[in-house]
Motif scaffolding. Structure first.
Motif, short mmCIF file in Angstrom:
data_model
loop_
_atom_site.label_atom_id
_atom_site.label_comp_id
_atom_site.label_asym_id
_atom_site.label_seq_id
_atom_site.Cartn_x
_atom_site.Cartn_y
_atom_site.Cartn_z
N ASP A 11 -27.96 10.48 39.45
CA ASP A 11 -27.83 9.09 39.82
C ASP A 11 -29.31 8.69 39.99
O ASP A 11 -29.88 9.25 40.96
N PRO A 22 -29.26 6.30 34.99
CA PRO A 22 -27.94 6.37 34.95
C PRO A 22 -27.40 6.01 36.40
O PRO A 22 -27.97 6.41 37.50
N LEU A 24 -23.90 6.46 38.50
CA LEU A 24 -22.55 7.45 38.81
C LEU A 24 -21.71 6.49 39.49
O LEU A 24 -22.24 6.11 40.66
N ILE A 48 -19.63 6.96 34.71
CA ILE A 48 -21.18 6.82 34.47
C ILE A 48 -21.62 6.00 33.49
O ILE A 48 -20.82 5.61 32.43
N LEU A 50 -24.92 5.00 31.45
CA LEU A 50 -26.07 5.51 31.06
C LEU A 50 -26.64 5.22 29.88
O LEU A 50 -25.79 5.06 28.92
#
Length: 226
Positions: A11, A22, A24, A48, A50
């Protein structure tokens, strides 16, 4: 023996300047799942968000060319169970060498190597800077003439343990991407662990999920060494 060649995705990590980190999250917590399942049974379902160019990832031709094959169209034979070859660019030994003067960061590959049908992995040692500000500056890259040579010689895939397989000047030219992806050769960037590989005699794997309409995605790259 299996050798890990990918960076962990965590993260908030930054892979490349300007690309969002990203994030999470959780869709279903273990606590909430206890209300759904039988006593003593619980699950965790994460989420997630990303950018596709996160961590160690594979570029398909669609990343560079609108008419190129995307993640769902590149065959597994171009990304998995490939005979591998490592070129050691960080110290000028054996199969590659750095340039001189202003071109000192350029990696030149050739010298009669047999690259046809192989995953050619360029070991620069720059992965030691991953996760630090130093990783974003003065990184090694593949010389354009070497990219052309690899395409002409029929390399199956090309990887590098650096910020980018191209130099990253402000004007945005990307000759190695353009040459190799036009030739249908997938690229794997931001690799790590190449120091643990032998020069050859291993099998390389870096297959992403089959996502239609996307050109890049993170991979769990690894090598199997007898």
């Amino acid at each position: 023996m299996i050798i890990e060649l990918s960076h962990r995705i965590v993260d908030g990590m930054i892979t490349y300047p300007g690309i969002p980190a990203p994030a999470l999250g959780v869709h279903l917590t273990r606590e909430d799942s206890r209300k759904v399942y039988a006593p003593g049974t619980e699950f965790h379902i994460g989420t997630i968000t990303l950018a596709a160019n996160t961590g160690t990832y594979l570029d398909t031709p669609h990343h560079r060319y609108a008419d190129g094959p995307d993640l769902s169209q590149v065959p597994l034979s171009k990304m998995a169970d490939l005979p591998g070859l490592v070129v050691r660019a960080h110290n000028g030994e054996r199969t590659a060498h750095a340039g001189q003067g202003p071109d000192a960061r350029a990696v030149h590959v050739g010298q009669g190597l047999d690259v046809r049908g192989r995953a050619v992995l360029i070991h620069t040692g720059f992965d030691r800077h991953f996760g630090t500000d130093a990783y974003f500056h003065d990184h090694p890259y593949l010389a354009p003439e070497s990219a052309a040579w690899l395409a002409e010689q029929g390399a199956a895939l090309v990887g590098i343990d650096s910020l980018n397989i191209d130099d990253t000047p402000p004007h945005g030219e990307r000759p190695a991407h353009s040459i190799l992806l036009r030739a249908g050769i997938p690229l794997v960037e931001h690799m790590t662990g190449l120091a643990a590989l032998p020069d050859e005699g291993f099998r390389f794997h870096a297959a992403p999920p089959m996502v239609a309409g996307m050109g890049t995605f993170p991979v769990r790259a690894y090598a199997i060494v007898p």
